[in-house]
Design a protein around this motif. Structure first.
Motif, PDB file in Angstrom:
ATOM      1  N   SER A 234     -21.632  30.500   7.131  1.00  0.00           N
ATOM      2  CA  SER A 234     -20.383  30.271   6.415  1.00  0.00           C
ATOM      3  C   SER A 234     -19.443  31.454   6.635  1.00  0.00           C
ATOM      4  CB  SER A 234     -20.661  30.098   4.925  1.00  0.00           C
ATOM      5  OG  SER A 234     -21.343  31.240   4.415  1.00  0.00           O
ATOM      6  N   ASP A 235     -18.198  31.303   6.205  1.00  0.00           N
ATOM      7  CA  ASP A 235     -17.200  32.337   6.453  1.00  0.00           C
ATOM      8  C   ASP A 235     -17.539  33.670   5.799  1.00  0.00           C
ATOM      9  OD1 ASP A 235     -15.768  30.533   7.934  1.00  0.00           O
ATOM     10  OD2 ASP A 235     -14.332  30.049   6.346  1.00  0.00           O
ATOM     11  N   ASP A 236     -18.309  33.634   4.704  1.00  0.00           N
ATOM     12  CA  ASP A 236     -18.686  34.889   4.047  1.00  0.00           C
ATOM     13  C   ASP A 236     -20.025  35.433   4.553  1.00  0.00           C
ATOM     14  OD1 ASP A 236     -20.473  33.121   2.942  1.00  0.00           O
ATOM     15  OD2 ASP A 236     -19.900  33.490   0.854  1.00  0.00           O
ATOM     16  N   TYR A 237     -20.601  34.772   5.567  1.00  0.00           N
ATOM     17  CA  TYR A 237     -21.840  35.205   6.222  1.00  0.00           C
ATOM     18  C   TYR A 237     -23.047  35.203   5.272  1.00  0.00           C
ATOM     19  CZ  TYR A 237     -18.224  36.767   9.384  1.00  0.00           C
ATOM     20  OH  TYR A 237     -17.112  36.826  10.183  1.00  0.00           O
ATOM     21  N   LYS A 238     -22.986  34.378   4.234  1.00  0.00           N
ATOM     22  CA  LYS A 238     -24.065  34.328   3.258  1.00  0.00           C
ATOM     23  C   LYS A 238     -24.871  33.039   3.319  1.00  0.00           C
ATOM     24  CE  LYS A 238     -23.071  38.332   1.398  1.00  0.00           C
ATOM     25  NZ  LYS A 238     -22.606  38.475   0.001  1.00  0.00           N
ATOM     26  N   LYS A 239     -24.341  31.985   3.929  1.00  0.00           N
ATOM     27  CA  LYS A 239     -25.031  30.700   3.956  1.00  0.00           C
ATOM     28  C   LYS A 239     -25.263  30.238   5.391  1.00  0.00           C
ATOM     29  CE  LYS A 239     -24.640  25.848   2.490  1.00  0.00           C
ATOM     30  NZ  LYS A 239     -26.074  25.759   2.152  1.00  0.00           N
ATOM     31  N   VAL A 240     -26.477  29.819   5.699  1.00  0.00           N
ATOM     32  CA  VAL A 240     -26.828  29.289   7.016  1.00  0.00           C
ATOM     33  C   VAL A 240     -26.342  27.838   7.099  1.00  0.00           C
ATOM     34  CG1 VAL A 240     -28.707  28.709   8.590  1.00  0.00           C
ATOM     35  CG2 VAL A 240     -28.826  30.798   7.209  1.00  0.00           C
ATOM     36  N   THR A 241     -25.537  27.545   8.111  1.00  0.00           N
ATOM     37  CA  THR A 241     -24.857  26.238   8.182  1.00  0.00           C
ATOM     38  C   THR A 241     -25.276  25.425   9.400  1.00  0.00           C
ATOM     39  OG1 THR A 241     -22.983  27.319   9.276  1.00  0.00           O
ATOM     40  CG2 THR A 241     -22.851  27.040   6.890  1.00  0.00           C
ATOM     41  N   ILE A 242     -26.512  25.594   9.844  1.00  0.00           N
ATOM     42  CA  ILE A 242     -26.954  24.844  11.023  1.00  0.00           C
ATOM     43  C   ILE A 242     -27.219  23.378  10.719  1.00  0.00           C
ATOM     44  CG2 ILE A 242     -27.967  26.927  12.015  1.00  0.00           C
ATOM     45  CD1 ILE A 242     -30.727  25.733  11.338  1.00  0.00           C
ATOM     46  N   ASP A 243     -27.179  22.992   9.435  1.00  0.00           N
ATOM     47  CA  ASP A 243     -27.452  21.601   9.075  1.00  0.00           C
ATOM     48  C   ASP A 243     -26.188  20.751   8.959  1.00  0.00           C
ATOM     49  OD1 ASP A 243     -26.619  23.061   6.893  1.00  0.00           O
ATOM     50  OD2 ASP A 243     -28.050  22.169   5.488  1.00  0.00           O
ATOM     51  N   THR A 244     -25.042  21.289   9.383  1.00  0.00           N
ATOM     52  CA  THR A 244     -23.814  20.494   9.347  1.00  0.00           C
ATOM     53  C   THR A 244     -23.805  19.506  10.511  1.00  0.00           C
ATOM     54  OG1 THR A 244     -22.566  22.033  10.741  1.00  0.00           O
ATOM     55  CG2 THR A 244     -22.558  22.447   8.358  1.00  0.00           C
ATOM     56  N   PRO A 245     -23.096  18.377  10.359  1.00  0.00           N
ATOM     57  CA  PRO A 245     -23.013  17.409  11.457  1.00  0.00           C
ATOM     58  C   PRO A 245     -22.443  18.011  12.731  1.00  0.00           C
ATOM     59  CG  PRO A 245     -22.238  16.423   9.409  1.00  0.00           C
ATOM     60  CD  PRO A 245     -22.422  17.886   9.135  1.00  0.00           C
ATOM     61  N   GLU A 246     -21.460  18.904  12.580  1.00  0.00           N
ATOM     62  CA  GLU A 246     -20.817  19.506  13.748  1.00  0.00           C
ATOM     63  C   GLU A 246     -21.790  20.385  14.517  1.00  0.00           C
ATOM     64  OE1 GLU A 246     -17.834  18.433  10.716  1.00  0.00           O
ATOM     65  OE2 GLU A 246     -19.660  19.672  10.660  1.00  0.00           O
ATOM     66  N   PHE A 247     -22.610  21.136  13.791  1.00  0.00           N
ATOM     67  CA  PHE A 247     -23.578  21.989  14.458  1.00  0.00           C
ATOM     68  C   PHE A 247     -24.620  21.154  15.188  1.00  0.00           C
ATOM     69  CE2 PHE A 247     -27.230  24.619  15.121  1.00  0.00           C
ATOM     70  CZ  PHE A 247     -26.757  25.909  15.274  1.00  0.00           C
ATOM     71  N   LYS A 248     -25.161  20.174  14.505  1.00  0.00           N
ATOM     72  CA  LYS A 248     -26.210  19.351  15.111  1.00  0.00           C
ATOM     73  C   LYS A 248     -25.689  18.582  16.318  1.00  0.00           C
ATOM     74  CE  LYS A 248     -27.508  17.363  11.199  1.00  0.00           C
ATOM     75  NZ  LYS A 248     -28.323  16.541  10.259  1.00  0.00           N
ATOM     76  N   GLU A 249     -24.445  18.121  16.262  1.00  0.00           N
ATOM     77  CA  GLU A 249     -23.871  17.423  17.404  1.00  0.00           C
ATOM     78  C   GLU A 249     -23.748  18.355  18.604  1.00  0.00           C
ATOM     79  OE1 GLU A 249     -20.096  14.493  18.185  1.00  0.00           O
ATOM     80  OE2 GLU A 249     -19.648  16.452  17.283  1.00  0.00           O
ATOM     81  N   ALA A 250     -23.287  19.575  18.357  1.00  0.00           N
ATOM     82  CA  ALA A 250     -23.135  20.545  19.439  1.00  0.00           C
ATOM     83  C   ALA A 250     -24.490  20.922  20.028  1.00  0.00           C
ATOM     84  CB  ALA A 250     -22.413  21.789  18.933  1.00  0.00           C
ATOM     85  N   LEU A 251     -25.468  21.127  19.178  1.00  0.00           N
ATOM     86  CA  LEU A 251     -26.800  21.467  19.656  1.00  0.00           C
ATOM     87  C   LEU A 251     -27.377  20.330  20.496  1.00  0.00           C
ATOM     88  CD1 LEU A 251     -29.282  23.270  19.784  1.00  0.00           C
ATOM     89  CD2 LEU A 251     -29.967  22.402  17.537  1.00  0.00           C
ATOM     90  N   GLN A 252     -27.141  19.087  20.071  1.00  0.00           N
ATOM     91  CA  GLN A 252     -27.639  17.950  20.834  1.00  0.00           C
ATOM     92  C   GLN A 252     -26.995  17.886  22.210  1.00  0.00           C
ATOM     93  OE1 GLN A 252     -30.149  15.522  19.692  1.00  0.00           O
ATOM     94  NE2 GLN A 252     -30.111  15.531  21.929  1.00  0.00           N
ATOM     95  N   LYS A 253     -25.695  18.139  22.275  1.00  0.00           N
ATOM     96  CA  LYS A 253     -25.014  18.118  23.568  1.00  0.00           C
ATOM     97  C   LYS A 253     -25.526  19.220  24.489  1.00  0.00           C
ATOM     98  CE  LYS A 253     -20.685  15.880  22.107  1.00  0.00           C
ATOM     99  NZ  LYS A 253     -20.810  14.732  23.019  1.00  0.00           N
ATOM    100  N   TYR A 254     -25.828  20.348  23.892  1.00  0.00           N
ATOM    101  CA  TYR A 254     -26.377  21.444  24.687  1.00  0.00           C
ATOM    102  C   TYR A 254     -27.762  21.080  25.220  1.00  0.00           C
ATOM    103  CZ  TYR A 254     -28.384  26.022  25.749  1.00  0.00           C
ATOM    104  OH  TYR A 254     -29.012  27.081  26.364  1.00  0.00           O
ATOM    105  N   VAL A 255     -28.612  20.549  24.366  1.00  0.00           N
ATOM    106  CA  VAL A 255     -29.958  20.142  24.764  1.00  0.00           C
ATOM    107  C   VAL A 255     -29.904  19.026  25.807  1.00  0.00           C
ATOM    108  CG1 VAL A 255     -32.070  19.020  23.938  1.00  0.00           C
ATOM    109  CG2 VAL A 255     -31.035  20.889  22.623  1.00  0.00           C
ATOM    110  N   ASP A 256     -28.929  18.141  25.670  1.00  0.00           N
ATOM    111  CA  ASP A 256     -28.809  17.012  26.604  1.00  0.00           C
ATOM    112  C   ASP A 256     -28.593  17.457  28.047  1.00  0.00           C
ATOM    113  OD1 ASP A 256     -29.220  15.115  24.659  1.00  0.00           O
ATOM    114  OD2 ASP A 256     -27.102  14.623  24.389  1.00  0.00           O
ATOM    115  N   LEU A 257     -27.994  18.623  28.235  1.00  0.00           N
ATOM    116  CA  LEU A 257     -27.801  19.110  29.600  1.00  0.00           C
ATOM    117  C   LEU A 257     -29.133  19.225  30.331  1.00  0.00           C
ATOM    118  CD1 LEU A 257     -25.190  21.972  29.006  1.00  0.00           C
ATOM    119  CD2 LEU A 257     -24.745  19.674  29.890  1.00  0.00           C
ATOM    120  N   THR A 258     -30.160  19.609  29.586  1.00  0.00           N
ATOM    121  CA  THR A 258     -31.496  19.748  30.165  1.00  0.00           C
ATOM    122  C   THR A 258     -32.294  18.459  30.070  1.00  0.00           C
ATOM    123  OG1 THR A 258     -31.528  22.087  29.524  1.00  0.00           O
ATOM    124  CG2 THR A 258     -33.642  21.071  30.069  1.00  0.00           C
ATOM    125  N   LEU A 259     -32.302  17.863  28.895  1.00  0.00           N
ATOM    126  CA  LEU A 259     -33.222  16.766  28.605  1.00  0.00           C
ATOM    127  C   LEU A 259     -32.719  15.409  29.076  1.00  0.00           C
ATOM    128  CD1 LEU A 259     -35.982  16.561  27.247  1.00  0.00           C
ATOM    129  CD2 LEU A 259     -34.811  16.054  25.090  1.00  0.00           C
TER     130      LEU A 259
END
Length: 464
Positions: A234-259
């Motif tokens: 998060s903007d205050d660097y206190k909360k881990v935000t990897i569970d947002t839809p935007e993060f998961k979508e980006a991670l999937q696109k990155y993984v898709d390059l390989t998989l």
């Protein structure tokens, strides 16, 4: 340049008590001065071999120009991986260097623990100006007693660095493809299409031996996350935000390059030969190129291919993102030769002639972008264009990331602003399983978010 500063700061904190009880910090005891009173300086940094050669030349020049006040300069260079351990040993033995590296994420710790000298009064006393340096880089070495980014200055940047995408022009030519537009980065879909055309079996043995791109996770994932409007925290660097839809979508696109698209080597193939080695061997068309890599890649013996720079692909924001970095020269607060040490780091960081040497205008080999902004974005660029400096022609891509435009954005990693990196280390540990298809993005994120949050909470609690 990058540095594992949080790890190093923690190690150094552990030896502070014993090191301050020993004599000779910043000059090896009685050897801090020559018999006739000249300053002996000890410099300890990490560098690649081609960087070391240029800096050694500059240090020799400085020593000759200041021979009336400077005796010997011991220039000790190690690898980045061994830097923290060696520096800790120096502190334990009471043999602290006068000049050494600090990164933005360690400034607060170094100041609190008394490792580094305050440069602001020293610069003012010696009429050394930093007005024409990149202020966003310079500010990362300021500390006001509570947070970095403002207050007095505790280091001078060795460099301001960034990552752009390097591409192998020879592989594009062989495939009959147009080169990437340096001003208009590919969309993700365009990038995948180009990479598919560059991924091939070149020797007809039924096995892929040339790929569109490499995917070294800790260097490449940020570009996808940030371009999709997501972040690790998060903007205050206190909360881990990897569970947002935007993060998961980006991670999937990155993984898709390989998989999915198979335009990168598999996890197993990367283990047998790394991304960097495959790029040097001409087996990958795209590679994440740091500003410090340019000198090596312009050397035909190291990289015998034609190449240039472009932006990373864009996701939902339409902005090409990357991470900027820096490492700075600081002075030990225990140094007996602060005045001479300041003159040295100023020559390496703020002096125009020194920046000409480092950027290749007078030195012949560029190992970094100039720190002086007016020079970097005028005379240096002209020197690239007229061939004085051996550099990829699309050098503006670097500056677009450094300064930010409507299509390019560079930023510091989130770990720059957190007490340690342990919360993020958790994320990388099992990512290979996702890239191998053994675990889904959703499952991986759901499993890790609580663990990362707990580690981050602990880090902040300990810091307070």
């Amino acid at each position: 340049m990058r540095i594992r500063n949080k790890f190093m700061a923690l190690m150094l904190t552990g030896v502070l008590a014993c090191s301050t009880a020993l004599t000779g910090c910043g000059g090896s005891g009685n050897s801090s001065k020559t018999k006739d009173g000249k300053a002996n300086l000890k410099v300890f940094v990490y560098m690649q071999d081609h960087e070391k050669a240029v800096y050694q030349k500059m240090i020799d020049e400085f020593k000759e120009a200041n021979k009336d006040t400077v005796g010997n300069i011991e220039f000790q260079v190690t690898t980045q991986d061994e830097y923290a351990t060696t520096l800790t040993g120096m502190m334990t033995s009471g043999d602290m260097p006068d000049v050494f590296y600090v990164g933005p994420d360690a400034v607060a710790d170094y100041v609190k623990n008394g490792y580094v000298a305050n440069l602001t009064p020293l610069l003012e006393e010696n009429n050394i100006s930093t007005d024409d340096m990149y202020q966003n880089v310079l500010d990362s070495y300021r500390y006001d007693g509570s947070q970095t980014g403002s207050g007095d200055l505790y280091a001078l940047p060795k460099d301001g660095s960034t990552f752009a995408y390097a591409y192998n022009k020879d592989l594009f030519d062989e495939a009959g493809l147009e080169y990437p537009d340096p001003e208009n980065p590919y969309t993700y879909e365009e990038f995948v299409e180009v990479c598919q055309k560059l991924t091939k079996d070149t020797d007809g043995d039924g096995e892929i031996d040339q790929w569109g791109c490499g995917a070294a996770d800790t260097f490449m994932l940020y570009q996808y996350i940030w371009s999709n409007g997501a972040s690790f925290l998060s903007d205050d660097y206190k909360k881990v935000t990897i569970d947002t839809p935007e993060f998961k979508e980006a991670l999937q696109k990155y993984v898709d390059l390989t998989l999915k698209y198979k335009v990168t080597p598999t996890v197993e193939q990367d283990a047998s030969l790394g991304v960097y080695q495959r790029w040097l061997a001409g087996q990958e068309a795209f590679y994440a190129c740091g500003t410090w890599d340019v000198g090596a890649f312009m050397d035909k013996e190291t990289f015998p291919y034609e190449w240039d720079l472009c932006g990373f692909p864009t996701l939902s924001t339409g902005v090409s993102c990357t991470w900027n970095g820096t490492v700075g020269f600081c002075i030990s607060d225990k140094s007996e030769n602060k005045a001479e040490a300041l003159k040295l780091i100023s020559f390496l960081s703020t002096d125009l002639e020194g920046q000409k040497e480092l950027s290749g205008v007078s030195g012949g080999e560029s190992i970094q972008l100039p720190n002086i902004q007016s020079y970097a974005e005028n005379e240096f660029i002209e020197a690239v264009k007229d061939g004085t400096v051996k550099y990829p022609s699309n050098v503006d891509v670097f500056f677009n990331y450094m300064n930010g435009t409507d299509k390019f954005s560079g930023r510091m990693m989130e770990t720059t602003y957190t007490p340690n990196t342990e919360w993020l280390d958790i994320f990388w540990e099992g990512l290979a399983n996702v890239k191998k298809g053994e675990e889904s993005v959703d499952d991986y994120v759901a499993k890790l978010q609580p663990k990362m949050q707990e580690a981050l909470d602990t880090a902040w609690a300990d810091a307070e």
